[in-house]
Write a protein that holds these residues in place. Structure first.
Motif, PDB file in Angstrom:
ATOM      1  N   ILE A 223      28.168   8.445  20.110  1.00  0.00           N
ATOM      2  CA  ILE A 223      27.368   8.661  21.834  1.00  0.00           C
ATOM      3  C   ILE A 223      28.358   8.107  22.402  1.00  0.00           C
ATOM      4  O   ILE A 223      28.501   6.780  23.227  1.00  0.00           O
ATOM      5  N   GLY A 224      29.373   8.768  23.519  1.00  0.00           N
ATOM      6  CA  GLY A 224      29.721   8.759  25.172  1.00  0.00           C
ATOM      7  C   GLY A 224      30.928   7.720  24.477  1.00  0.00           C
ATOM      8  O   GLY A 224      31.799   7.448  25.168  1.00  0.00           O
ATOM      9  N   ARG A 225      31.557   8.230  23.575  1.00  0.00           N
ATOM     10  CA  ARG A 225      32.505   8.266  22.361  1.00  0.00           C
ATOM     11  C   ARG A 225      33.300   9.282  22.163  1.00  0.00           C
ATOM     12  O   ARG A 225      34.059   9.303  21.539  1.00  0.00           O
ATOM     13  N   THR A 226      32.930   9.909  21.982  1.00  0.00           N
ATOM     14  CA  THR A 226      33.276  11.555  22.181  1.00  0.00           C
ATOM     15  C   THR A 226      34.226  12.070  23.724  1.00  0.00           C
ATOM     16  O   THR A 226      34.046  12.162  24.645  1.00  0.00           O
TER      17      THR A 226
ATOM     18  N   THR B 124      24.863  14.564  16.726  1.00  0.00           N
ATOM     19  CA  THR B 124      24.544  13.160  17.571  1.00  0.00           C
ATOM     20  C   THR B 124      23.235  14.249  18.480  1.00  0.00           C
ATOM     21  O   THR B 124      22.430  13.390  18.803  1.00  0.00           O
TER      22      THR B 124
ATOM     23  N   GLU C 118      24.509   6.414  17.391  1.00  0.00           N
ATOM     24  CA  GLU C 118      24.671   5.718  17.615  1.00  0.00           C
ATOM     25  C   GLU C 118      26.700   5.191  18.177  1.00  0.00           C
ATOM     26  O   GLU C 118      26.976   5.139  19.702  1.00  0.00           O
TER      27      GLU C 118
ATOM     28  N   GLY D 294      28.358   8.842  37.000  1.00  0.00           N
ATOM     29  CA  GLY D 294      27.798  10.092  35.886  1.00  0.00           C
ATOM     30  C   GLY D 294      26.711  10.482  35.961  1.00  0.00           C
ATOM     31  O   GLY D 294      25.632  11.364  34.638  1.00  0.00           O
ATOM     32  N   GLU D 295      25.476  10.330  36.827  1.00  0.00           N
ATOM     33  CA  GLU D 295      24.444  11.197  37.327  1.00  0.00           C
ATOM     34  C   GLU D 295      24.554  12.353  37.675  1.00  0.00           C
ATOM     35  O   GLU D 295      24.968  12.916  38.291  1.00  0.00           O
TER      36      GLU D 295
ATOM     37  N   GLU E  27      23.070   3.024  38.560  1.00  0.00           N
ATOM     38  CA  GLU E  27      21.636   3.943  37.900  1.00  0.00           C
ATOM     39  C   GLU E  27      20.608   3.945  38.871  1.00  0.00           C
ATOM     40  O   GLU E  27      19.634   5.044  39.516  1.00  0.00           O
TER      41      GLU E  27
END
Length: 939
Positions: free
Chosen positions: A272-275, A253, A269, A780-781, A751
């Motif tokens: 990212i965001g899936r671990t 990553t 790709e 998530g920020e 965001e």
């Protein structure tokens, strides 16, 4: 039987009910709906009729898209409706077998305990759920509801990752899902070959996913195939589960260095965001749950808790880690030397299976002089026997393996005369836990000379040698890197041949460069034919260059033709460029001609571009038609333009329309790009307006971007509201920015919380700002709560700031304390800052260690600064050690500078330090020997 029929009837009724309700809500009759869905009127009528059969998957998908319904959910309802009357699903194609037919240890769940249960199967301890199990359970629920999902658990060896995946899929067993574990002949080959055959309701089991995604030949293609599987609306649902060690996850990553290679683009790709992180140890709640299970009669957990309760490393104990560690620590010197050689090989990413000849020759320099002098003639035989004995009924520290020979037919990447090297002789594999232990305890050590010599003499896999070349260069061991690269090239490493050829080009030895490139081409690397073509061009042999491009095209690589065509075009050889472009089109690739047409337009030669687009109509269809239409419209031929627009629209390819918006923008045709973007919006693709607005903004046309964002927002692209807020803020229209941010938040653009909070803070509304920062953090920020810490500090609420910073740290974000420490430091309160940094460092913040090392150096405590810098490096931040070297160099302390730079090199960061490791080249132009001494001139 009746229950199954009733369930099936309910599913079909729900499917039709949702379609009919959406049709009525959209006020569409069946004729209009058929037109929007691209289906026949009779097909739609039959699909919605209550007494008809189950509609086809294509019909359901088309209707769902037209009515803006979730495609996957409706397809899942359809699948339920077509189940057989006995309640079992109709035959599902693809690999795998029912989950219930798998035994967990077949799927690499670690055995636990010394024996078996009465049935003869190895027992599993009771399962303790932790936070990562909640994420897995949610993914399983969504998969069961028809939405494909992927989760990759990331954690150290023996932390329970595979067991967690096994527990998670059990609910799917009752829903008749199956599981596929790609394994034979190799994991990567099995996955690449059969991923496209995976059927619905399948769990794809990618345990130890580095075997798949890390494969140099197949990894990127496997990631692309998994992505396709997850996004195939008609092929799902599927659930992809994988496991990785942290170092592999970091490697895949990590963003590439500027202008550096990017070998894991598709893998990054995908991940990212899936671990999901799996902790090394049980927390208090998990330990309490394990204790209840133990007290309830679980002997395996009860036994593990007697040893591992204090450290919480229950899963490692169950997997046999303590026994492995004991045997390593108490091994005889020769056996420990073999283990060190194996540990170093694996931490430097040599393959799992290590040749005995390599380990034996690598071991001597790991021994002290006295131990080496005492070696007997049969020392190796005795050491291997010592390490091969299984411990505690489970694993051996170093076990013999028998890898399957590769018997694949030759293909374009493996010509008959260049077969893949087969492993020679006896091979060994290091126990997973000892591998992980070696990575953590030996990370600061460069392997000794015998290791590099043995690698050069005995390793035959070019991939392993390629990796060691990089690792040697990372440690500034340049001479060994040079020899290993030549060894890799001699064994068929395309990468090594490519680098060596480039080196020969740099010294103008074109003959040898061409020889090396040809060797790479003979090994199946068609990309290298472009380099050969460039050499032929430089030698004014255009016919030879064309022949090489044709060879590449014949082998399926059209990029060489396309790149060569663009090169000719840039050189002014329009006729030669066009000839190559047509040749590519004859081979089935229109890319070259399409790029040439754009280049002609960009150069102002619209007549020539129009001619090329006309040639391209039969190849690329709507794309070329839209480009032609814009050109005709621009020169005043409105009728001709409308005809072409209609022909392009008849293709029903809105993706093409969106692509051509980008094309018109790239050739500088802003007017055409805007017109096409508006056409796309009118046809239901307002995202084209938003994409164009982003491009226009990047080009600096703020006014133009603003107008396009407003149009996109009016068409329902709520992301455009956020972008409008950004533009208004840059223009100092803070009231307008705030209005757009608030509207964006109301439409779910999370965001926008953070910049809106910043505006409220600037306006002096601390209460509203804090609320918005907290909402940003909830979405998530991560910087949201840290800004609340800053806000409290600036308002003079030091106690509140510290309390919140500690809450952040307790919830896994120690950088809140670091942030607060930095605020204190900037106001001159170094004592308080250092205290906060230390608290953050104790919670694992490398950021805090960086600050602490700097403060200690400024205070003259160089020894403590070094210790802190080493700790930061252990957490993945080598910058403090490098900065200590620079500061020592600046202070005139040459020995101190060399001391720190050598540590950075030994830890494998020589090439990654700014500016590009130049300090190492300045100090040691010929590199370092394995023992850390400067290498004598050798080039």
């Amino acid at each position: 039987m009746h229950e199954a029929d009733n369930s099936r009837g309910q599913a079909l009724a729900e499917l039709r009910g949702r379609l009919e309700e959406a049709r009525a809500r959209a006020r569409l009759n069946q004729t209009v709906l058929a037109g929007k869905a691209g289906l026949g009127r009779a097909t739609v009528g039959k699909a919605l009729a209550p007494d008809s059969g189950v509609p086809s998957a294509n019909t359901v998908a088309c209707l769902a898209r037209a009515l803006k319904l979730p495609v996957r959910e409706l397809l899942e309802l359809r699948r339920t409706a077509v189940e057989e009357a006995d309640g079992h699903p109709a035959h599902l194609p693809g690999p795998g077998r029912p989950i219930g037919e798998w035994e967990p240890h077949e799927l690499e769940v670690h055995p636990a305990g010394p024996g078996t249960v009465a049935s003869g199967e190895r027992a599993l301890p009771g399962y303790v759920e932790r936070q990562h199990d909640e994420v897995l359970a949610e993914a399983v629920r969504e998969a069961a509801q028809g939405r494909s999902r992927i989760v990759v658990l990331v954690g150290s060896s023996s932390t329970g990752k595979t067991r967690a995946c096994w527990q998670a899929v059990q609910p799917l067993a009752t829903k008749r899902w199956r599981l596929w574990h790609p394994f034979d002949p190799t994991r990567a080959e099995a996955a690449l070959e059969d991923l496209r055959q995976v059927g619905p309701r399948t769990v794809v089991w990618l345990n130890e996913a580095q075997h798949y995604f890390g494969d140099r030949a197949c990894g990127e293609r496997i990631a692309a195939a998994v992505h396709r599987l997850l996004t195939d609306e008609q092929g799902g649902p599927v659930l992809v589960l994988g496991t990785l060690w942290p170092e592999y996850a970091d490697r895949y990553t990590a963003l590439p260095a500027p202008n550096g290679s990017d070998p894991h683009t598709r893998v990054r790709e995908l991940l990212i965001g899936r671990t999901v992180a799996v902790p090394d140890a049980f927390d208090a709640a998990a330990l309490a749950a394990a204790t209840l299970l133990a007290e309830g009669g679980d002997p395996l957990l009860a036994d593990a808790l007697t040893r591992a309760r204090d450290g919480g490393r229950i899963t490692q104990d169950l997997a046999g880690a303590p026994e492995l560690l004991r045997r390593y620590e108490q091994a005889t010197p020769p056996a420990r030397a073999l283990l060190h050689a194996a540990m170093d090989a694996r931490r430097l990413f040599v393959g799992f299976h290590l040749p005995q000849t390599f380990l034996t020759d690598a071991a001597p320099d790991y021994l002290s002089k006295d131990d080496y002098d005492q070696l007997t003639d049969d020392w190796a035989e005795q050491a291997y026997a010592e390490l091969a004995k299984p411990g505690h009924g489970k694993q051996a520290p170093l076990r013999r393996v028998r890898p399957r020979p590769q018997r694949r037919p030759p293909g374009p990447h493996q010509p008959v005369d260049h077969p893949s090297p087969q492993p020679a002789g006896t091979m060994f594999r290091l126990a997973d836990y000892l591998e992980q232990h070696g990575r953590s305890t030996r990370r600061s050590l460069c392997p000794p000379a015998s290791f590099w010599h043995a690698a050069h003499a005995h390793l035959t896999d070019p991939h392993d040698l390629d990796v060691l070349v990089e690792e040697a260069e990372d440690r500034h061991r340049l001479e060994w890197a040079h020899h290993l690269r030549h060894r890799a090239a001699s064994l068929g490493s395309v990468n090594a041949l490519y680098v060596l050829a480039g080196m020969r080009e740099d010294v103008d030895d074109r003959a040898e460069a061409e020889n090396l490139y040809r060797r790479a081409a003979d090994l199946g690397d068609t990309d290298v034919l472009f380099n050969l073509a460039l050499l032929r061009e430089a030698a004014n042999d255009r016919e030879g260059a064309d022949d090489l491009a044709r060879q590449a095209a014949d082998l399926g690589n059209f990029k060489v033709l396309s790149d060569l065509a663009e090169l000719r075009e840039e050189a002014g050889d329009h006729e030669g460029a066009e000839a190559l472009g047509r040749l590519a089109a004859d081979h089935g690739s229109s890319t070259a001609l399409y790029h040439l047409a754009m280049m002609r337009e960009e150069a102002g030669d619209r007549a020539s571009a129009e001619s090329l687009y006309e040639q391209l109509v039969e190849h690329v269809g709507a794309d070329a038609l839209y480009c032609l239409a814009v050109i005709r419209e621009d020169r005043g031929d409105q009728a001709g333009a409308e005809t072409l627009y209609q022909r392009a629209d008849d293709h029903r390819d809105l993706d093409a329309l969106c692509r051509v918006v980008t094309v018109r923008h790239n050739v500088g045709d802003w007017k055409g790009a805007e017109a096409l973007a508006r056409r796309a919006a009118a046809h239901g693709r307002p995202d084209a307006l938003h994409s164009l607005a982003l491009s226009v903004e990047r080009m600096g046309d703020v006014k133009g971007a603003d107008g396009l964002y407003e149009e996109a927002a009016n068409h329902g692209i709520t992301e455009a509201l956020y972008r409008l807020g950004r533009l208004r803020e840059k223009a100092k229209d803070l009231k307008g920015a705030e209005n757009f941010y608030r509207e964006a938040v109301e439409h779910g653009i999370t965001e926008a919380f953070f910049p809106l909070a910043v505006l409220r803070e600037r306006a002096g509304d601390g209460e509203d700002a804090e609320d918005l920062y907290r909402r940003a953090a909830e979405n998530g920020e991560s910087a949201g709560l840290r800004r609340v810490v800053t806000l409290r500090e600036r308002m003079g609420d030091r106690e509140g700031a510290e309390s919140l910073a500690r809450q952040l740290a307790d919830n896994g974000d120690p950088n809140g304390l670091s942030h607060l420490g930095h605020l204190r430091e900037t106001t001159g309160d170094k004592e308080s800052a250092e205290s906060l940094y230390r608290q953050a460092a104790e919670r694992g913040s490398a950021f805090a260690l960086n600050f602490l090392a700097r403060l200690r150096e400024q205070a003259g405590d160089l020894k403590e600064a070094e210790r802190l810098a080493q700790l930061a490096d252990d957490l993945g931040s080598p910058d403090p050690l490098y900065r200590l070297g620079l500061s020592r160099e600046k202070a005139g302390d040459r020995e101190g500078a060399k001391h720190f730079f050598r540590q950075v090199a030994d830890r494998g960061h020589a090439r990654n330090m700014p500016p590009d490791g130049s300090a190492f080249s300045a100090w040691w132009p010929d590199g370092l020997d394995p023992d850390g001494l400067p290498t004598p001139p050798w080039r």
